[in-house]
Write a protein that holds these residues in place. Structure first.
Motif, PDB file in Angstrom:
ATOM      1  N   GLN A 567       0.826  -1.213   0.000  1.00  0.00           N
ATOM      2  CA  GLN A 567       0.000   0.000   0.000  1.00  0.00           C
ATOM      3  C   GLN A 567       0.858   1.260   0.000  1.00  0.00           C
ATOM      4  O   GLN A 567       0.428   2.306  -0.494  1.00  0.00           O
ATOM      5  CB  GLN A 567      -0.920  -0.003   1.216  1.00  0.00           C
ATOM      6  CG  GLN A 567      -2.039  -1.029   1.098  1.00  0.00           C
ATOM      7  CD  GLN A 567      -2.962  -0.978   2.292  1.00  0.00           C
ATOM      8  OE1 GLN A 567      -2.508  -0.880   3.438  1.00  0.00           O
ATOM      9  NE2 GLN A 567      -4.252  -1.051   2.047  1.00  0.00           N
ATOM     10  N   ALA A 568       2.063   1.144   0.538  1.00  0.00           N
ATOM     11  CA  ALA A 568       2.974   2.297   0.536  1.00  0.00           C
ATOM     12  C   ALA A 568       3.632   2.499  -0.823  1.00  0.00           C
ATOM     13  O   ALA A 568       4.280   3.525  -1.047  1.00  0.00           O
ATOM     14  CB  ALA A 568       4.043   2.111   1.609  1.00  0.00           C
ATOM     15  N   GLY A 569       3.488   1.531  -1.723  1.00  0.00           N
ATOM     16  CA  GLY A 569       4.054   1.667  -3.058  1.00  0.00           C
ATOM     17  C   GLY A 569       5.135   0.672  -3.398  1.00  0.00           C
ATOM     18  O   GLY A 569       5.705   0.723  -4.490  1.00  0.00           O
ATOM     19  N   VAL A 570       5.450  -0.255  -2.487  1.00  0.00           N
ATOM     20  CA  VAL A 570       6.457  -1.265  -2.782  1.00  0.00           C
ATOM     21  C   VAL A 570       5.885  -2.247  -3.803  1.00  0.00           C
ATOM     22  O   VAL A 570       4.758  -2.721  -3.668  1.00  0.00           O
ATOM     23  CB  VAL A 570       6.870  -2.027  -1.503  1.00  0.00           C
ATOM     24  CG1 VAL A 570       7.951  -3.057  -1.823  1.00  0.00           C
ATOM     25  CG2 VAL A 570       7.366  -1.050  -0.438  1.00  0.00           C
ATOM     26  N   LYS A 571       6.662  -2.539  -4.831  1.00  0.00           N
ATOM     27  CA  LYS A 571       6.260  -3.520  -5.835  1.00  0.00           C
ATOM     28  C   LYS A 571       6.661  -4.911  -5.329  1.00  0.00           C
ATOM     29  O   LYS A 571       7.836  -5.160  -5.057  1.00  0.00           O
ATOM     30  CB  LYS A 571       6.922  -3.235  -7.177  1.00  0.00           C
ATOM     31  CG  LYS A 571       6.693  -1.802  -7.688  1.00  0.00           C
ATOM     32  CD  LYS A 571       5.207  -1.519  -7.854  1.00  0.00           C
ATOM     33  CE  LYS A 571       4.965  -0.170  -8.516  1.00  0.00           C
ATOM     34  NZ  LYS A 571       5.262   0.969  -7.614  1.00  0.00           N
ATOM     35  N   ILE A 572       5.694  -5.814  -5.223  1.00  0.00           N
ATOM     36  CA  ILE A 572       5.920  -7.095  -4.555  1.00  0.00           C
ATOM     37  C   ILE A 572       5.482  -8.241  -5.453  1.00  0.00           C
ATOM     38  O   ILE A 572       4.365  -8.240  -5.980  1.00  0.00           O
ATOM     39  CB  ILE A 572       5.147  -7.155  -3.217  1.00  0.00           C
ATOM     40  CG1 ILE A 572       5.624  -6.040  -2.276  1.00  0.00           C
ATOM     41  CG2 ILE A 572       5.317  -8.515  -2.555  1.00  0.00           C
ATOM     42  CD1 ILE A 572       4.796  -5.902  -1.012  1.00  0.00           C
ATOM     43  N   ASP A 573       6.360  -9.210  -5.606  1.00  0.00           N
ATOM     44  CA  ASP A 573       6.029 -10.464  -6.277  1.00  0.00           C
ATOM     45  C   ASP A 573       6.250 -11.601  -5.298  1.00  0.00           C
ATOM     46  O   ASP A 573       7.315 -11.694  -4.671  1.00  0.00           O
ATOM     47  CB  ASP A 573       6.918 -10.686  -7.512  1.00  0.00           C
ATOM     48  CG  ASP A 573       6.284 -10.120  -8.768  1.00  0.00           C
ATOM     49  OD1 ASP A 573       5.208 -10.619  -9.138  1.00  0.00           O
ATOM     50  OD2 ASP A 573       6.861  -9.198  -9.361  1.00  0.00           O
ATOM     51  N   LEU A 574       5.268 -12.475  -5.189  1.00  0.00           N
ATOM     52  CA  LEU A 574       5.370 -13.652  -4.343  1.00  0.00           C
ATOM     53  C   LEU A 574       5.279 -14.886  -5.231  1.00  0.00           C
ATOM     54  O   LEU A 574       4.320 -15.041  -5.992  1.00  0.00           O
ATOM     55  CB  LEU A 574       4.254 -13.674  -3.297  1.00  0.00           C
ATOM     56  CG  LEU A 574       4.145 -12.424  -2.406  1.00  0.00           C
ATOM     57  CD1 LEU A 574       2.957 -12.562  -1.452  1.00  0.00           C
ATOM     58  CD2 LEU A 574       5.431 -12.184  -1.628  1.00  0.00           C
ATOM     59  N   ILE A 575       6.292 -15.746  -5.142  1.00  0.00           N
ATOM     60  CA  ILE A 575       6.315 -17.004  -5.886  1.00  0.00           C
ATOM     61  C   ILE A 575       6.091 -18.092  -4.850  1.00  0.00           C
ATOM     62  O   ILE A 575       7.014 -18.498  -4.138  1.00  0.00           O
ATOM     63  CB  ILE A 575       7.654 -17.188  -6.622  1.00  0.00           C
ATOM     64  CG1 ILE A 575       7.958 -15.977  -7.503  1.00  0.00           C
ATOM     65  CG2 ILE A 575       7.640 -18.462  -7.452  1.00  0.00           C
ATOM     66  CD1 ILE A 575       9.405 -15.910  -7.980  1.00  0.00           C
ATOM     67  N   VAL A 576       4.862 -18.542  -4.728  1.00  0.00           N
ATOM     68  CA  VAL A 576       4.455 -19.429  -3.640  1.00  0.00           C
ATOM     69  C   VAL A 576       3.913 -20.716  -4.244  1.00  0.00           C
ATOM     70  O   VAL A 576       2.858 -20.712  -4.880  1.00  0.00           O
ATOM     71  CB  VAL A 576       3.391 -18.775  -2.741  1.00  0.00           C
ATOM     72  CG1 VAL A 576       3.083 -19.678  -1.547  1.00  0.00           C
ATOM     73  CG2 VAL A 576       3.845 -17.399  -2.275  1.00  0.00           C
ATOM     74  N   ARG A 577       4.633 -21.810  -4.015  1.00  0.00           N
ATOM     75  CA  ARG A 577       4.214 -23.077  -4.606  1.00  0.00           C
ATOM     76  C   ARG A 577       2.861 -23.536  -4.076  1.00  0.00           C
ATOM     77  O   ARG A 577       1.987 -23.945  -4.820  1.00  0.00           O
ATOM     78  CB  ARG A 577       5.251 -24.160  -4.301  1.00  0.00           C
ATOM     79  CG  ARG A 577       4.923 -25.523  -4.902  1.00  0.00           C
ATOM     80  CD  ARG A 577       5.754 -26.620  -4.259  1.00  0.00           C
ATOM     81  NE  ARG A 577       5.252 -26.993  -2.951  1.00  0.00           N
ATOM     82  CZ  ARG A 577       5.999 -27.459  -1.956  1.00  0.00           C
ATOM     83  NH1 ARG A 577       7.300 -27.580  -2.107  1.00  0.00           N
ATOM     84  NH2 ARG A 577       5.462 -27.785  -0.797  1.00  0.00           N
ATOM     85  N   GLY A 578       2.687 -23.504  -2.761  1.00  0.00           N
ATOM     86  CA  GLY A 578       1.502 -24.090  -2.141  1.00  0.00           C
ATOM     87  C   GLY A 578       0.523 -23.062  -1.631  1.00  0.00           C
ATOM     88  O   GLY A 578       0.080 -22.169  -2.362  1.00  0.00           O
ATOM     89  N   ALA A 579       0.168 -23.176  -0.340  1.00  0.00           N
ATOM     90  CA  ALA A 579      -0.876 -22.335   0.236  1.00  0.00           C
ATOM     91  C   ALA A 579      -0.398 -20.895   0.392  1.00  0.00           C
ATOM     92  O   ALA A 579       0.657 -20.640   0.965  1.00  0.00           O
ATOM     93  CB  ALA A 579      -1.297 -22.890   1.591  1.00  0.00           C
ATOM     94  N   CYS A 580      -1.205 -19.959  -0.105  1.00  0.00           N
ATOM     95  CA  CYS A 580      -0.934 -18.528   0.087  1.00  0.00           C
ATOM     96  C   CYS A 580      -2.209 -17.876   0.584  1.00  0.00           C
ATOM     97  O   CYS A 580      -3.220 -17.817  -0.134  1.00  0.00           O
ATOM     98  CB  CYS A 580      -0.473 -17.877  -1.216  1.00  0.00           C
ATOM     99  SG  CYS A 580      -0.157 -16.104  -1.040  1.00  0.00           S
ATOM    100  N   MET A 581      -2.174 -17.361   1.805  1.00  0.00           N
ATOM    101  CA  MET A 581      -3.349 -16.754   2.418  1.00  0.00           C
ATOM    102  C   MET A 581      -3.493 -15.278   2.083  1.00  0.00           C
ATOM    103  O   MET A 581      -4.486 -14.656   2.463  1.00  0.00           O
ATOM    104  CB  MET A 581      -3.286 -16.945   3.942  1.00  0.00           C
ATOM    105  CG  MET A 581      -3.450 -18.391   4.377  1.00  0.00           C
ATOM    106  SD  MET A 581      -3.092 -18.671   6.144  1.00  0.00           S
ATOM    107  CE  MET A 581      -4.142 -17.455   6.933  1.00  0.00           C
ATOM    108  N   LEU A 582      -2.513 -14.707   1.407  1.00  0.00           N
ATOM    109  CA  LEU A 582      -2.582 -13.293   1.045  1.00  0.00           C
ATOM    110  C   LEU A 582      -3.407 -13.137  -0.231  1.00  0.00           C
ATOM    111  O   LEU A 582      -3.037 -13.681  -1.275  1.00  0.00           O
ATOM    112  CB  LEU A 582      -1.172 -12.719   0.847  1.00  0.00           C
ATOM    113  CG  LEU A 582      -1.052 -11.209   0.696  1.00  0.00           C
ATOM    114  CD1 LEU A 582       0.367 -10.755   1.058  1.00  0.00           C
ATOM    115  CD2 LEU A 582      -1.371 -10.717  -0.711  1.00  0.00           C
ATOM    116  N   PRO A 583      -4.512 -12.394  -0.192  1.00  0.00           N
ATOM    117  CA  PRO A 583      -5.303 -12.188  -1.408  1.00  0.00           C
ATOM    118  C   PRO A 583      -4.707 -11.051  -2.247  1.00  0.00           C
ATOM    119  O   PRO A 583      -4.766  -9.887  -1.837  1.00  0.00           O
ATOM    120  CB  PRO A 583      -6.696 -11.826  -0.881  1.00  0.00           C
ATOM    121  CG  PRO A 583      -6.496 -11.379   0.527  1.00  0.00           C
ATOM    122  CD  PRO A 583      -5.165 -11.854   1.008  1.00  0.00           C
TER     123      PRO A 583
END
Length: 697
Positions: A567-583
């Motif tokens: 939300q502050a403007g950081v560009k974020i990529d998550l490479i998550v094989r399995g369960a990811c609770m972040l929508p």
């Protein structure tokens, strides 16, 4: 953007919000089932060799077994009692409904796609009604000679109660007509099928024509089950399987001897709370309700399956057929590029740190390092963590040999490594028997860190050689999992490793570490600190970038910190094989966060954490830990920085950039937790294929 960084995501302009209360996260157990949806997609892909498609289907079944064994008990209890609380009945009902739907589609895929494909290839598991007279004769003879002697039918009556049924064992429930030898009308009988019996048997070529035919154990028993009940009419015979809760209940701080307590507890694991009942689809309501009542499972946990109740055991067909054209081309990783063959590895480590990218490069180099240390007279001590090494382990044999060679050997054996407890207890016994110092880590914490430390006498002093890894010391899984091994002589890093080993042997005070970051003391805090630095840079309008590659994303503190940074403007990529609770990609909340999941030929297992902000700050960590609460607070985990510029860039290029550009095998997570598959999965080249090509040239 710092030189050598990773590409930015295209996203909306940051509009920081104050979340009161924090946004709702995705339910973890539903995320686990969603992962299995992605695995099952590989069984659908026609560009995947046929036997490999079957293997993926079996993997889904194996994953579901573990899901029910480990995660389902609270939900089943809640549904049975209509409880409201952490695990309420509605959550459990929704989860079981989703599992039922997944299993139904799994069997539909097996029956409608895989069976016809095998049949077209001349491979068939033939049912009794489809067998020729010659085939029936062979099956009957085999049943009488090799199967029937191992079967003990138990007709239920007051003197013969329902027998103990072990977790995931194959059984038959039988409905009988007429009375027994004493005139009693005991209507139901149970037949347990020995685990010593193979689930599939190949029929002789002489009675198969031009096809390769197989018969299943359950089909063979069902066809001849009347022979087990002389004088009784078998009305119905149905296969069934019970899955049980396998969580061990040992409280470490309440026992004097953890190893003995675990050994005793393991004896009861096979008979824990029933959490799932699988029966053949033709099972009558009478027998289904009889089993359901016996095992005390709700109707939603009764699975009527259109095929074998244990698809996992169909993996036997892969080895029985063993047709190269129906399998992936065998992969043999290259010798690590940084290491010269036939040159002492420790001599090469003195010149530079070494990164090994498994399975594209061979794990054998790690075993060779240990073997070199065992037979080097200048090596005085070897310390090693053991989490999962397999039932047969060269590593354990080498450690035992080191003791016999007069070296000090310390092994930190994690007795509570799930489903490896028995093997690890046996390894602990074997190592202690030859004189190794065996410790079990810290009470209340699993030791999940992967490290090997070798101390060698050189000149007038000692030099340490260290190996840190994102994966286990298991040569078999090292050929199937993507992981990173790091070999180093860095005096600060290896001194930190020694401090961790000393802490595991005698955890009096928190170890003081300079480069290693250790859970449960500092890892979560360190990650939060890096996220906060990225957030502050973004708020100033400076460059800020985060990429996390992990197997699971379920730690709520870290997730909310990621959301806050985004939300502050950081560009974020998550490479998550399995369960990811972040929508991700929730408008005006997680616009700056993308989540993708790579499913491929190898199991994605490496953990890489990337943080960059401002003009010069760039940090890359490798780790044994996933971003899960248990890894951060209830396990001994390690993360370590990759500071050598060439190695750091290699990690960025191979483990982050390449994965962010995969358009063949990458699934994209949506705000509701669903995943969009690759648009054209048969086009282009997936990241794993690209890495295989890179290391084969």
């Amino acid at each position: 953007m710092p030189e050598g960084g990773v590409p930015q995501v295209a996203s909306a302009t940051a509009q920081p919000l104050s979340l009161e209360p924090p946004m709702a996260l995705l339910p973890r157990d539903h995320c686990i089932l969603a992962f299995n949806e992605r695995v099952m997609a590989w069984a659908r892909r026609e560009d995947v060799p046929l036997l490999e498609r079957l293997r993926y289907l079996c993997i889904v079944s194996s994953n579901l077994d573990e899901f029910f064994e480990v995660r389902a008990a609270p939900h089943i209890t809640a549904v049975n009692s209509l409880a409201q609380g952490v695990y309420n009945a509605q959550d459990g009902l929704a989860l079981l409904h989703k599992a039922q739907d997944l299993v139904a589609r799994q069997y539909a895929l097996y029956n409608d796609a895989l069976i016809p494909a095998f049949d077209a290839a001349g491979i068939r598991i033939v049912n009794h009604k489809d067998r020729t007279a010659a085939q029936r004769k062979w099956v009957h003879k085999h049943f009488r000679q090799a199967v029937k002697p191992l079967l003990v039918p138990v007709a239920l009556d007051p003197a013969h109660p329902f027998p103990q049924v072990a977790n995931k064992s194959l059984n038959m429930v039988v409905r009988l007509k007429g009375g027994d030898a004493f005139g009693r009308a005991n209507e139901v009988a149970i037949v347990k099928l020995s685990r010593a019996l193979p689930r599939l048997m190949q029929l002789p070529a002489s009675i198969c024509g031009k096809k390769r035919l197989f018969v299943s154990l359950s089909s063979m028993v069902r066809a001849h089950i009347s022979e087990l009940f002389d004088g009784r009419e078998v009305v119905e015979a149905v296969q069934f399987r019970v899955t049980r809760n396998t969580e061990l209940l040992v409280e470490e701080d309440e026992v004097d001897d953890l190893r003995t307590a675990l050994r005793e507890e393991l004896a009861y694991r096979q008979f824990g709370q029933a959490v799932r009942l699988e029966v053949g689809s033709n099972c009558s309501e009478f027998l289904a309700s009889t089993l359901q009542q016996e095992f005390d499972v709700p109707s939603q946990a009764l699975f009527r399956v259109q095929g074998p109740v244990n698809l996992v055991r169909l993996s036997e067909l892969i080895d029985l057929v063993n047709e190269p054209a129906m399998l992936f081309t065998p992969w043999q990783g290259s010798w690590p590029r940084q290491l010269k063959p036939a040159v002492k590895i420790m001599a090469q480590m003195r010149k530079q740190d070494v990164l090994i990218h498994q399975p594209f490069e061979q794990f054998d180099a790690v075993l060779e390092l240990l073997r070199e240390a065992v037979y080097d007279p200048a090596v005085v001590a070897i310390k090693q963590t053991i989490y999962r090494t397999g039932v047969k382990s060269q590593l354990i044999e080498l450690l035992a040999q080191a003791v016999r060679m007069g070296k000090e050997v310390m092994a930190v054996v994690e007795l509570k490594a799930r489903f490896d407890e028995e093997a690890n207890i046996n390894w602990a016994d074997a190592l202690e028997a030859v004189g190794a110092q065996v410790v079990y880590g810290v009470v209340g914490l699993k030791t999940h860190a992967k490290m090997l430390l070798i101390t060698r006498r050189e000149g007038r002093g000692l030099r340490r050689y260290g190996h840190l890894s994102t994966g286990n010391y298991n040569p078999k899984t090292a050929r199937m999992y993507t992981d990173l091994s790091y070999l180093t002589c860095d005096t600060v890093l290896t001194a930190d490793m020694d401090a961790v080993f000393r802490h595991l042997a005698s955890p009096n005070v928190k170890p003081r570490l300079d480069k290693l970051v250790m859970a449960p003391f500092a890892l979560q805090h360190s990650m939060l600190t890096h996220l906060e630095a990225c957030k502050q840079a973004a708020l100033k309008g400076e460059y800020a970038r985060v990429v996390v590659k992990t197997n699971a994303m379920t730690d709520e503190d870290l997730i909310h910190a990621l959301i806050d940074a985004g939300q502050a403007g950081v560009k974020i990529d998550l490479i998550v094989r399995g369960a990811c609770m972040l929508p991700p990609q929730v408008p005006r909340v997680t616009d700056n966060i993308r989540v993708r999941s790579i499913i491929g030929r190898f199991l994605e297992h490496s953990r890489v954490f990337y943080f960059a902000w401002g003009d010069s700050q760039e940090h890359v960590y490798l780790s044994s830990a996933d971003w899960m609460r248990r890894n951060m607070t209830r396990r001994v985990e390690l993360a370590w920085p990759v500071q050598e510029p060439k190695l750091r860039q290699r990690v960025i290029d191979e483990c982050l950039v390449a994965y962010l550009h995969d358009n063949r095998d990458a699934w994209t997570q949506q705000p509701d937790g669903s995943y969009l598959p690759p648009a054209q999965p048969q086009d282009g080249d997936g990241v794993q294929n690209a890495l295989m090509h890179l290391y084969s040239t």
